[in-house]
Scaffold this motif. Structure first.
Motif, PDB file in Angstrom:
ATOM      1  N   GLY B 191       0.790  -1.254  -0.117  1.00 13.40           N
ATOM      2  CA  GLY B 191       0.121   0.064  -0.053  1.00 13.40           C
ATOM      3  C   GLY B 191       0.852   1.290   0.063  1.00 13.40           C
ATOM      4  O   GLY B 191       2.199   1.458   0.244  1.00 13.40           O
ATOM      5  N   ILE B 192       0.195   2.532  -0.277  1.00 14.04           N
ATOM      6  CA  ILE B 192       0.847   3.520  -0.565  1.00 14.04           C
ATOM      7  C   ILE B 192       1.566   4.225   0.888  1.00 14.04           C
ATOM      8  O   ILE B 192       2.445   4.732   1.022  1.00 14.04           O
ATOM      9  CB  ILE B 192      -0.158   4.705  -1.090  1.00 14.04           C
ATOM     10  N   HIS B 193       0.680   4.074   1.886  1.00 15.07           N
ATOM     11  CA  HIS B 193       1.133   4.609   3.123  1.00 15.07           C
ATOM     12  C   HIS B 193       2.465   3.955   3.597  1.00 15.07           C
ATOM     13  O   HIS B 193       3.360   4.667   3.976  1.00 15.07           O
ATOM     14  CB  HIS B 193      -0.136   4.724   4.171  1.00 15.07           C
ATOM     15  N   TYR B 194       2.255   2.704   3.405  1.00 11.17           N
ATOM     16  CA  TYR B 194       3.649   1.862   4.067  1.00 11.17           C
ATOM     17  C   TYR B 194       4.793   2.319   3.315  1.00 11.17           C
ATOM     18  O   TYR B 194       5.945   2.417   3.625  1.00 11.17           O
ATOM     19  CB  TYR B 194       3.265   0.382   4.002  1.00 11.17           C
ATOM     20  N   ALA B 195       4.583   2.412   1.828  1.00 12.84           N
ATOM     21  CA  ALA B 195       5.760   2.672   0.847  1.00 12.84           C
ATOM     22  C   ALA B 195       6.416   4.086   1.416  1.00 12.84           C
ATOM     23  O   ALA B 195       7.549   4.190   1.385  1.00 12.84           O
ATOM     24  CB  ALA B 195       5.333   2.694  -0.420  1.00 12.84           C
ATOM     25  N   PHE B 196       5.449   4.892   1.577  1.00 13.38           N
ATOM     26  CA  PHE B 196       6.098   6.281   2.052  1.00 13.38           C
ATOM     27  C   PHE B 196       6.711   6.133   3.525  1.00 13.38           C
ATOM     28  O   PHE B 196       7.778   6.810   3.720  1.00 13.38           O
ATOM     29  CB  PHE B 196       5.132   7.419   2.147  1.00 13.38           C
ATOM     30  N   GLN B 197       6.160   5.523   4.445  1.00 18.99           N
ATOM     31  CA  GLN B 197       6.612   5.419   5.779  1.00 18.99           C
ATOM     32  C   GLN B 197       8.234   4.851   5.680  1.00 18.99           C
ATOM     33  O   GLN B 197       9.022   5.099   6.482  1.00 18.99           O
ATOM     34  CB  GLN B 197       5.697   4.417   6.416  1.00 18.99           C
ATOM     35  N   ASN B 198       8.231   3.749   4.829  1.00 21.37           N
ATOM     36  CA  ASN B 198       9.529   2.864   4.856  1.00 21.37           C
ATOM     37  C   ASN B 198      10.373   3.064   3.541  1.00 21.37           C
ATOM     38  O   ASN B 198      11.350   2.258   3.357  1.00 21.37           O
ATOM     39  CB  ASN B 198       9.237   1.363   4.806  1.00 21.37           C
ATOM     40  N   GLY B 199      10.069   4.397   2.958  1.00 16.76           N
ATOM     41  CA  GLY B 199      11.005   4.686   1.897  1.00 16.76           C
ATOM     42  C   GLY B 199      12.107   5.327   2.153  1.00 16.76           C
ATOM     43  O   GLY B 199      12.259   5.826   3.363  1.00 16.76           O
ATOM     44  N   SER B 200      13.154   5.503   1.185  1.00 11.92           N
ATOM     45  CA  SER B 200      14.333   6.126   1.368  1.00 11.92           C
ATOM     46  C   SER B 200      14.338   7.570   1.651  1.00 11.92           C
ATOM     47  O   SER B 200      15.159   8.208   1.810  1.00 11.92           O
ATOM     48  CB  SER B 200      15.376   5.536   0.514  1.00 11.92           C
ATOM     49  N   ASN B 201      13.259   8.169   1.036  1.00 11.37           N
ATOM     50  CA  ASN B 201      12.902   9.532   0.875  1.00 11.37           C
ATOM     51  C   ASN B 201      12.401  10.035   2.369  1.00 11.37           C
ATOM     52  O   ASN B 201      11.188   9.654   2.634  1.00 11.37           O
ATOM     53  CB  ASN B 201      12.222   9.925  -0.036  1.00 11.37           C
ATOM     54  N   SER B 202      13.207  10.290   3.358  1.00  8.89           N
ATOM     55  CA  SER B 202      12.881  10.846   4.765  1.00  8.89           C
ATOM     56  C   SER B 202      11.805  11.921   4.580  1.00  8.89           C
ATOM     57  O   SER B 202      11.039  12.079   5.823  1.00  8.89           O
ATOM     58  CB  SER B 202      13.952  11.130   5.286  1.00  8.89           C
ATOM     59  N   ASP B 203      11.601  12.959   3.399  1.00  8.57           N
ATOM     60  CA  ASP B 203      10.537  13.803   3.425  1.00  8.57           C
ATOM     61  C   ASP B 203       9.002  13.162   3.788  1.00  8.57           C
ATOM     62  O   ASP B 203       8.269  14.120   4.305  1.00  8.57           O
ATOM     63  CB  ASP B 203      10.621  14.364   2.147  1.00  8.57           C
ATOM     64  N   TYR B 204       8.847  11.953   3.404  1.00  2.55           N
ATOM     65  CA  TYR B 204       7.560  11.536   3.524  1.00  2.55           C
ATOM     66  C   TYR B 204       7.488  10.376   4.535  1.00  2.55           C
ATOM     67  O   TYR B 204       6.415   9.629   4.571  1.00  2.55           O
ATOM     68  CB  TYR B 204       7.027  10.952   2.359  1.00  2.55           C
ATOM     69  N   ASN B 205       8.299  10.146   5.538  1.00  5.48           N
ATOM     70  CA  ASN B 205       8.392   8.985   6.319  1.00  5.48           C
ATOM     71  C   ASN B 205       7.283   9.035   7.290  1.00  5.48           C
ATOM     72  O   ASN B 205       6.926   8.064   7.877  1.00  5.48           O
ATOM     73  CB  ASN B 205       9.738   8.574   6.888  1.00  5.48           C
ATOM     74  N   LEU B 206       6.807  10.432   7.481  1.00 11.52           N
ATOM     75  CA  LEU B 206       6.167  10.523   8.702  1.00 11.52           C
ATOM     76  C   LEU B 206       4.832  10.967   8.191  1.00 11.52           C
ATOM     77  O   LEU B 206       3.875  11.445   9.233  1.00 11.52           O
ATOM     78  CB  LEU B 206       6.701  11.524   9.698  1.00 11.52           C
ATOM     79  N   VAL B 207       4.308  10.897   6.906  1.00 12.07           N
ATOM     80  CA  VAL B 207       3.073  11.492   6.492  1.00 12.07           C
ATOM     81  C   VAL B 207       1.907  10.220   7.263  1.00 12.07           C
ATOM     82  O   VAL B 207       2.208   9.149   7.422  1.00 12.07           O
ATOM     83  CB  VAL B 207       2.803  11.447   5.190  1.00 12.07           C
ATOM     84  N   SER B 208       0.822  10.994   7.214  1.00 15.27           N
ATOM     85  CA  SER B 208      -0.421  10.116   7.948  1.00 15.27           C
ATOM     86  C   SER B 208      -0.881   9.312   6.459  1.00 15.27           C
ATOM     87  O   SER B 208      -0.617   9.460   5.535  1.00 15.27           O
ATOM     88  CB  SER B 208      -1.539  10.898   8.530  1.00 15.27           C
ATOM     89  N   GLU B 209      -1.744   8.301   6.981  1.00  8.66           N
ATOM     90  CA  GLU B 209      -2.162   7.377   5.752  1.00  8.66           C
ATOM     91  C   GLU B 209      -3.261   8.384   4.866  1.00  8.66           C
ATOM     92  O   GLU B 209      -3.159   8.365   3.779  1.00  8.66           O
ATOM     93  CB  GLU B 209      -2.860   6.272   6.159  1.00  8.66           C
ATOM     94  N   GLU B 210      -3.901   9.230   5.356  1.00  3.86           N
ATOM     95  CA  GLU B 210      -4.701  10.174   4.450  1.00  3.86           C
ATOM     96  C   GLU B 210      -3.609  11.098   3.729  1.00  3.86           C
ATOM     97  O   GLU B 210      -4.088  11.281   2.546  1.00  3.86           O
ATOM     98  CB  GLU B 210      -5.574  11.112   5.377  1.00  3.86           C
ATOM     99  N   GLU B 211      -2.843  11.660   4.232  1.00  8.98           N
ATOM    100  CA  GLU B 211      -1.895  12.639   3.643  1.00  8.98           C
ATOM    101  C   GLU B 211      -0.903  11.718   2.611  1.00  8.98           C
ATOM    102  O   GLU B 211      -0.702  12.214   1.441  1.00  8.98           O
ATOM    103  CB  GLU B 211      -0.699  12.975   4.520  1.00  8.98           C
ATOM    104  N   ALA B 212      -0.883  10.469   2.650  1.00  5.74           N
ATOM    105  CA  ALA B 212      -0.029   9.668   1.855  1.00  5.74           C
ATOM    106  C   ALA B 212      -0.827   9.496   0.525  1.00  5.74           C
ATOM    107  O   ALA B 212      -0.183   9.822  -0.436  1.00  5.74           O
ATOM    108  CB  ALA B 212       0.227   8.334   2.372  1.00  5.74           C
ATOM    109  N   ILE B 213      -2.157   9.291   0.671  1.00  4.89           N
ATOM    110  CA  ILE B 213      -2.792   9.171  -0.520  1.00  4.89           C
ATOM    111  C   ILE B 213      -3.182  10.568  -1.306  1.00  4.89           C
ATOM    112  O   ILE B 213      -3.249  10.570  -2.476  1.00  4.89           O
ATOM    113  CB  ILE B 213      -4.043   8.354  -0.373  1.00  4.89           C
ATOM    114  N   GLN B 214      -2.984  11.696  -0.476  1.00  2.00           N
ATOM    115  CA  GLN B 214      -3.368  13.070  -1.129  1.00  2.00           C
ATOM    116  C   GLN B 214      -2.120  13.476  -1.857  1.00  2.00           C
ATOM    117  O   GLN B 214      -2.309  14.100  -2.773  1.00  2.00           O
ATOM    118  CB  GLN B 214      -3.532  13.832   0.229  1.00  2.00           C
TER     119      GLN B 214
END
Lengths: 101, 301
Positions: B191-214
């Motif tokens: 899923g998208i949220h997990y990909a952001f949370q665990n990606g190498s781009n630290s800019d988005y590691n802390l986004v919420s699930e709602e923010e991730a899809i936004q």
């Protein structure tokens, strides 16, 4: 002169994984100082990721001038041309990374 | 021997995808040591929603890919056009359900792309697939590049971001009366949220699930192993085409209708579902899409 036909890899060239497999062969041919014809006949579309993984890296490693002198694109559609040239341009703005992150 | 547990799904004729998701247990809650039966009860022989069939295929294959012992069950003895249609689009084949076709299988060109599996490593894309897409589109050459580019980007995303255990499931359908072509790619991955949370781009590691899809359709937004352009360009293409885009991941759904982005809560999907609806009547000029978004180009020839 050598010809590389991209149709052998598919008609919709999408993934970085595919590009990584193709890259060494193309890079080797271009660096051998032979003219390389890049033939796109039969290919319908490419993605930015695929384009970046091959041509972005080639531009970075071979250099703009040498790349243009040693390659010739043929049978390329306007759509593929657009995606390729955009991917290369993006890569030139991010010259240090292995991939454009 | 332990008795198999049943996952009961009622497939009604006018079921909305969100209601189907409500019936599907979160795969993470299932017991890997148990046997499951995905029991699909089809009610009323009027109409079967092919998109729902595709969701069930992705769910089933995701369970199997994660090592869960699951068998799909559907009463294929029902003799009606809707069930026959499900057979024609490959629903039963993909669910490993024996089904005798009571008809001659015609070439689906011009109507649909049967439910297809995309390899999990993102390496192979059946070369026939793009031709199937073109065949399905028929004469609508004005959107061919836009559709193929969008499909390619989504296929690439499955391999690059989804971490799905088997890949994804693709389906395409032409609706001549509505003059639209609909393409969907569904993966049962992280899923998208997990990909952001665990990606190498630290800019988005802390986004919420709602923010991730936004933000996933934003220009240059990437979890770290991509260019962050694919979903953005798909959104731009579909907006110009006056089509619709829908992305469902985790507990949220993002939709783009007439260029307007909306995010709302959805029933849970483990992974990502993306639906693209293209108008067959609105031309998409790809050069205009790229140029208007300030993409530079190099002169190659």
């Amino acid at each position: 002169m050598v010809v590389i036909s991209f149709k052998q890899y598919g008609t919709l060239l999408a993934t970085r994984a595919l590009a990584r497999d193709i890259y060494p062969d193309i890079a080797c041919k271009i660096q051998n100082d032979t003219m390389v014809i890049l033939d796109w006949e039969g290919v319908q579309m490419v993605t930015l990721s695929f384009s970046d993984e091959i041509f972005g890296l080639l531009f970075k490693n071979v250099g703009f001038t040498d790349f243009k002198q040693r390659t010739h694109f043929t049978n390329i559609t306007p759509g593929i041309s657009l995606v390729l040239s955009t991917a290369i341009s993006m890569r030139t703005k991010h010259p240090l990374g292995e991939t454009v992150d | 021997m332990n008795q198999a547990k049943t996952i009961k799904v009622i497939l009604g004729p006018y079921l909305y995808y969100d209601e189907l998701l409500r019936q599907l247990p979160d795969p993470r809650t299932l017991d890997k040591g148990a046997q499951y039966i995905l029991d699909i009860e089809y009610q009323q022989c009027m109409f079967i929603n092919d998109h729902l069939c595709q969701i069930l295929v992705a769910y089933y294959k995701g369970l199997k890919g994660s090592g869960i012992d699951v068998t799909a069950k559907f009463d294929t003895s029902i003799n009606c056009d809707a069930v026959n249609y499900a057979g024609r689009i490959g629903f039963f084949d993909q669910l490993d359900i024996d089904y005798s076709y009571p008809f001659t299988k015609h070439d689906p060109a011009g109507r649909f792309i049967p439910i297809e599996t995309i390899a999990h490593n993102g390496y192979t894309l059946d070369p026939r697939l793009s031709q199937k897409i073109l065949d399905a589109l028929g004469v609508s050459e004005s959107i061919t590049d836009a559709v193929l580019f969008s499909m390619g980007e989504l296929v690439s995303n499955v391999g690059q971001h989804s971490r799905s255990n088997f890949g994804g499931v693709l389906f395409g359908q032409i609706y001549p009366n509505r003059k639209v072509a609909v393409f969907t790619i569904i993966d049962p991955g992280v899923g998208i949220h997990y990909a952001f949370q665990n990606g190498s781009n630290s800019d988005y590691n802390l986004v919420s699930e709602e923010e991730a899809i936004q933000i996933c359709v934003g220009k240059g937004v990437t979890c770290g192993n991509g260019m962050g352009q694919g979903l953005f360009l798909i959104k731009e293409i579909i907006s110009r085409n006056k089509g619709d885009l829908r992305i469902v991941s985790g507990n949220y759904c993002l939709s783009v209708v007439n260029g307007n982005v909306n995010v709302r809560r959805s029933n849970y999907w483990q992974g990502t579902m993306i639906l693209m609806e293209f108008s067959l009547e609105e031309k998409v000029d790809m050069a205009e899409v790229f140029n208007s978004n300030s993409y530079d180009k190099v002169e190659l020839w």
